[in-house]
Design a protein around this motif. Structure first.
Motif, PDB file in Angstrom:
ATOM      1  N   GLU A  39       0.851  -1.110  -0.040  1.00  0.00           N
ATOM      2  CA  GLU A  39       0.011  -0.092  -0.107  1.00  0.00           C
ATOM      3  C   GLU A  39       1.004   1.309   0.114  1.00  0.00           C
ATOM      4  OE1 GLU A  39      -4.069   1.586   2.078  1.00  0.00           O
ATOM      5  OE2 GLU A  39      -2.779   0.337   3.433  1.00  0.00           O
ATOM      6  N   ILE A  40       1.944   1.371   0.751  1.00  0.00           N
ATOM      7  CA  ILE A  40       3.000   2.324   0.866  1.00  0.00           C
ATOM      8  C   ILE A  40       3.522   2.554  -0.463  1.00  0.00           C
ATOM      9  CG2 ILE A  40       5.355   3.060   1.571  1.00  0.00           C
ATOM     10  CD1 ILE A  40       4.246   1.733   4.457  1.00  0.00           C
ATOM     11  N   ILE A  41       4.122   1.462  -1.143  1.00  0.00           N
ATOM     12  CA  ILE A  41       4.589   1.607  -2.473  1.00  0.00           C
ATOM     13  C   ILE A  41       3.598   2.177  -3.487  1.00  0.00           C
ATOM     14  CG2 ILE A  41       5.607   0.337  -4.327  1.00  0.00           C
ATOM     15  CD1 ILE A  41       7.550   0.492  -2.073  1.00  0.00           C
ATOM     16  N   THR A  42       2.226   1.638  -3.335  1.00  0.00           N
ATOM     17  CA  THR A  42       1.309   1.888  -4.579  1.00  0.00           C
ATOM     18  C   THR A  42       1.118   3.424  -4.268  1.00  0.00           C
ATOM     19  OG1 THR A  42       0.339  -0.117  -4.511  1.00  0.00           O
ATOM     20  CG2 THR A  42      -0.819   1.929  -5.419  1.00  0.00           C
ATOM     21  N   LEU A  43       0.673   3.850  -3.109  1.00  0.00           N
ATOM     22  CA  LEU A  43       0.510   5.386  -2.901  1.00  0.00           C
ATOM     23  C   LEU A  43       1.598   6.397  -3.458  1.00  0.00           C
ATOM     24  CD1 LEU A  43      -1.077   5.490   0.309  1.00  0.00           C
ATOM     25  CD2 LEU A  43      -2.160   5.979  -1.818  1.00  0.00           C
ATOM     26  N   THR A  44       2.948   5.863  -3.015  1.00  0.00           N
ATOM     27  CA  THR A  44       4.034   6.516  -3.402  1.00  0.00           C
ATOM     28  C   THR A  44       4.362   6.655  -4.946  1.00  0.00           C
ATOM     29  OG1 THR A  44       5.279   6.164  -1.263  1.00  0.00           O
ATOM     30  CG2 THR A  44       6.570   7.057  -3.075  1.00  0.00           C
ATOM     31  N   LEU A  45       4.087   5.560  -5.655  1.00  0.00           N
ATOM     32  CA  LEU A  45       4.358   5.844  -7.180  1.00  0.00           C
ATOM     33  C   LEU A  45       2.994   6.381  -7.896  1.00  0.00           C
ATOM     34  CD1 LEU A  45       5.462   1.965  -7.628  1.00  0.00           C
ATOM     35  CD2 LEU A  45       7.001   3.906  -7.853  1.00  0.00           C
ATOM     36  N   GLN A  46       2.041   6.195  -7.258  1.00  0.00           N
ATOM     37  CA  GLN A  46       0.871   7.104  -7.966  1.00  0.00           C
ATOM     38  C   GLN A  46       0.819   8.439  -7.902  1.00  0.00           C
ATOM     39  OE1 GLN A  46      -2.653   5.343  -5.752  1.00  0.00           O
ATOM     40  NE2 GLN A  46      -2.853   3.691  -7.315  1.00  0.00           N
ATOM     41  N   GLY A  47       1.612   8.929  -6.797  1.00  0.00           N
ATOM     42  CA  GLY A  47       1.814  10.296  -6.552  1.00  0.00           C
ATOM     43  C   GLY A  47       3.069  10.982  -7.279  1.00  0.00           C
ATOM     44  N   GLY A  48       3.836  10.177  -7.768  1.00  0.00           N
ATOM     45  CA  GLY A  48       4.842  10.470  -8.370  1.00  0.00           C
ATOM     46  C   GLY A  48       6.290  11.088  -7.552  1.00  0.00           C
ATOM     47  N   TYR A  49       6.232  10.482  -6.446  1.00  0.00           N
ATOM     48  CA  TYR A  49       7.293  10.912  -5.459  1.00  0.00           C
ATOM     49  C   TYR A  49       8.497  10.037  -5.691  1.00  0.00           C
ATOM     50  CZ  TYR A  49       3.677  13.028  -2.770  1.00  0.00           C
ATOM     51  OH  TYR A  49       2.459  13.671  -2.195  1.00  0.00           O
ATOM     52  N   ASP A  50       9.725  10.612  -5.308  1.00  0.00           N
ATOM     53  CA  ASP A  50      10.989  10.275  -5.644  1.00  0.00           C
ATOM     54  C   ASP A  50      11.276   9.124  -4.476  1.00  0.00           C
ATOM     55  OD1 ASP A  50      11.869  11.592  -7.723  1.00  0.00           O
ATOM     56  OD2 ASP A  50      11.929  13.437  -6.377  1.00  0.00           O
ATOM     57  N   GLY A  51      10.773   9.251  -3.422  1.00  0.00           N
ATOM     58  CA  GLY A  51      10.921   8.190  -2.054  1.00  0.00           C
ATOM     59  C   GLY A  51       9.919   8.422  -1.341  1.00  0.00           C
ATOM     60  N   THR A 108      11.604  -1.104  -1.911  1.00  0.00           N
ATOM     61  CA  THR A 108      11.622   0.538  -2.654  1.00  0.00           C
ATOM     62  C   THR A 108      12.919   0.083  -3.903  1.00  0.00           C
ATOM     63  OG1 THR A 108      13.394   0.809  -0.934  1.00  0.00           O
ATOM     64  CG2 THR A 108      11.190   1.743  -0.345  1.00  0.00           C
ATOM     65  N   LEU A 109      14.081  -0.647  -3.587  1.00  0.00           N
ATOM     66  CA  LEU A 109      15.111  -0.914  -4.294  1.00  0.00           C
ATOM     67  C   LEU A 109      14.444  -1.427  -5.580  1.00  0.00           C
ATOM     68  CD1 LEU A 109      17.722  -2.160  -1.945  1.00  0.00           C
ATOM     69  CD2 LEU A 109      17.545  -0.092  -3.059  1.00  0.00           C
ATOM     70  N   LYS A 110      13.442  -2.322  -5.640  1.00  0.00           N
ATOM     71  CA  LYS A 110      12.851  -2.891  -6.766  1.00  0.00           C
ATOM     72  C   LYS A 110      12.086  -1.996  -7.435  1.00  0.00           C
ATOM     73  CE  LYS A 110      12.579  -7.607  -4.952  1.00  0.00           C
ATOM     74  NZ  LYS A 110      11.702  -8.570  -4.655  1.00  0.00           N
ATOM     75  N   ASN A 111      11.558  -1.026  -6.913  1.00  0.00           N
ATOM     76  CA  ASN A 111      10.501   0.187  -7.264  1.00  0.00           C
ATOM     77  C   ASN A 111      11.259   1.411  -7.929  1.00  0.00           C
ATOM     78  OD1 ASN A 111       7.708  -0.840  -7.795  1.00  0.00           O
ATOM     79  ND2 ASN A 111       8.500  -1.748  -5.728  1.00  0.00           N
ATOM     80  N   ASN A 112      12.729   1.266  -7.705  1.00  0.00           N
ATOM     81  CA  ASN A 112      13.482   2.766  -7.732  1.00  0.00           C
ATOM     82  C   ASN A 112      13.240   3.655  -6.975  1.00  0.00           C
ATOM     83  OD1 ASN A 112      15.692   3.774  -9.058  1.00  0.00           O
ATOM     84  ND2 ASN A 112      14.191   4.638 -10.729  1.00  0.00           N
ATOM     85  N   LYS A 145      13.620   5.771  -3.160  1.00  0.00           N
ATOM     86  CA  LYS A 145      14.419   6.154  -1.991  1.00  0.00           C
ATOM     87  C   LYS A 145      13.875   5.868  -0.559  1.00  0.00           C
ATOM     88  CE  LYS A 145      17.630   8.813  -4.677  1.00  0.00           C
ATOM     89  NZ  LYS A 145      18.526   9.891  -4.854  1.00  0.00           N
ATOM     90  N   LEU A 146      14.509   5.800   0.437  1.00  0.00           N
ATOM     91  CA  LEU A 146      13.790   5.551   1.613  1.00  0.00           C
ATOM     92  C   LEU A 146      14.396   6.390   2.830  1.00  0.00           C
ATOM     93  CD1 LEU A 146      11.590   4.217   3.361  1.00  0.00           C
ATOM     94  CD2 LEU A 146      13.435   2.126   3.588  1.00  0.00           C
ATOM     95  N   ARG A 147      13.588   7.159   3.550  1.00  0.00           N
ATOM     96  CA  ARG A 147      14.137   7.959   4.760  1.00  0.00           C
ATOM     97  C   ARG A 147      13.378   7.301   5.883  1.00  0.00           C
ATOM     98  NH1 ARG A 147      15.817  13.583   4.348  1.00  0.00           N
ATOM     99  NH2 ARG A 147      14.174  13.900   5.835  1.00  0.00           N
ATOM    100  N   ILE A 148      13.870   6.963   6.869  1.00  0.00           N
ATOM    101  CA  ILE A 148      13.418   6.601   8.269  1.00  0.00           C
ATOM    102  C   ILE A 148      13.587   7.638   9.395  1.00  0.00           C
ATOM    103  CG2 ILE A 148      13.115   4.744  10.023  1.00  0.00           C
ATOM    104  CD1 ILE A 148      13.933   2.817   7.892  1.00  0.00           C
ATOM    105  N   VAL A 149      12.468   8.370   9.859  1.00  0.00           N
ATOM    106  CA  VAL A 149      12.535   9.198  11.067  1.00  0.00           C
ATOM    107  C   VAL A 149      12.602   8.626  12.308  1.00  0.00           C
ATOM    108  CG1 VAL A 149      11.751  11.153  12.028  1.00  0.00           C
ATOM    109  CG2 VAL A 149      11.475  10.903   9.535  1.00  0.00           C
ATOM    110  N   LEU A 150      13.594   8.744  13.010  1.00  0.00           N
ATOM    111  CA  LEU A 150      13.802   8.204  14.326  1.00  0.00           C
ATOM    112  C   LEU A 150      13.756   9.180  15.659  1.00  0.00           C
ATOM    113  CD1 LEU A 150      16.829   5.818  13.800  1.00  0.00           C
ATOM    114  CD2 LEU A 150      14.274   5.287  13.728  1.00  0.00           C
TER     115      LEU A 150
END
Length: 344
Positions: free
Chosen positions: A142-154, A183-187, A189-194
């Motif tokens: 679901e995360i991957i789909t929403l990100t790709l649909q929105g045209g985001y880089d990561g 994320t790698l398979k879908n080109n 990037k990933l940021r994780i906030v801590l």
């Protein structure tokens, strides 16, 4: 061997060890100095509830920004992710202006209930989503789909309070590992906030994502009056972050917080803070350890104290971070920051 010969050899060995240690320290200090001289890499958040003011800040500071995070996607009453429509519309609008920054979609564990109420930083929704492999994979997709649909880089994951529960913490690590692989398979990037309370040295984080550590809320809604960050807090947290591998960033908060002796507490933007100081003709002072602006006022019998950050505060915090070797700075958040274009 004569005593004189022994002393000579001992002196030579001591001198050699001293030179090696000095050399190591010099190399480490040289690396930190090199980072301090580099141009600061700046990222920022654009929040869905303050898009107008956020865009104005972006227009003023946009050329300095390398990454822009759209905040954010959260959960509905059925544990499904959704993006506020106004945020998606703003992304489309800004995309036409072709900013040179990377774009990220931020996912947070806030939840909107069916009655209209909201739960902030809800760990129970994460417990359900991480309960088994199928549920976790569905959430990742679901995360991957929403990100790709929105045209985001990561993708940016900002799930908080996860380390207060060992089970959620451990399953979050599995989630991060699997998400990074996808994320790698879908080109993407990933940021994780801590959070700064994260037990960095005790956790084996997946290598590859960028880790962003929040250097704010030292004081806030959970405490008595004080700064969101100060020198000691920044230095201590960055030292603890050395346990993280790969690309690391630190995040500072703009604006400030208000405390009333009647129990009222709320966050303020810089403009809101300056407006209060002007309305009540308050004398401001600058705290030495944090370089935050502080003032007091009284209204309808209630005494208030305000602490907030201006550009001088932000540049001071950023300088401390760079002196510690942290050159990538994220700003929470864009919107009503008076001299945001003067950050450096």
């Amino acid at each position: 061997m004569s005593s004189i010969g022994y002393k000579i050899i001992k002196t030579v060995i001591f001198a050699s060890v001293f030179i090696i240690l000095i050399g190591c320290n010099y190399d480490n200090q040289s690396a930190v100095n090199a980072v301090a001289k580099e141009p600061t890499k700046i990222s920022a958040w654009l929040a869905y509830w303050d898009l107008g003011a956020g865009e104005k800040d972006l227009e003023r500071v946009g050329k300095k920004i390398e990454k822009l995070s759209y905040f954010g996607a959260y959960f509905d009453s059925n544990d499904r992710l959704f993006i506020p429509k106004e945020l998606s519309n703003k992304k489309i609008e800004l995309q036409k202006k072709k900013g040179k920054y990377e774009t990220y979609l931020t996912f947070v564990n806030d939840k909107q209930n069916s009655d209209g109420s909201a739960v902030m930083k809800d760990t129970e929704v994460l417990r359900r989503l991480f309960s088994d492999d199928a549920s976790m994979e569905k959430h990742i997709d679901e995360i991957i789909t929403l990100t790709l649909q929105g045209g985001y880089d990561g993708i940016e994951i900002d799930y908080e309070r996860i380390w207060k529960d060992e089970t959620i913490g451990q399953t979050f690590l599995q989630f991060a590992d699997r998400l990074y692989a996808k994320t790698l398979k879908n080109n993407l990037k990933l940021r994780i906030v801590l959070e700064p309370s994260t037990p960095f040295s005790a956790i084996d984080f997946v290598k590859g994502p960028e880790y962003v550590v929040m250097l704010y809320n030292l004081f806030g809604l959970h405490s008595t009056p004080g700064p969101k960050a100060n020198k000691e807090f920044i230095q201590k947290t960055i030292t603890q972050m050395e346990a993280l591998s790969g690309e690391k960033s630190v995040a500072f908060s703009t604006g400030g917080c208000l405390w009333g002796d009647n129990g009222e507490k709320r966050f303020l933007t810089e403009v809101e803070a300056k407006t209060l100081a002007a309305i009540y003709d308050s004398e401001t002072r600058r705290d030495e350890e944090s370089q935050c602006v502080v003032f007091d006022y009284k209204s309808e019998g209630v005494s208030y104290q305000v602490w907030y950050a201006d550009v001088k505060t932000l540049n001071y915090w950023m300088r401390i971070a760079k002196e510690q070797g942290a050159n990538h700075i994220s700003l929470w958040r864009l919107g009503e920051n008076v001299d945001i274009d003067k950050i450096r």
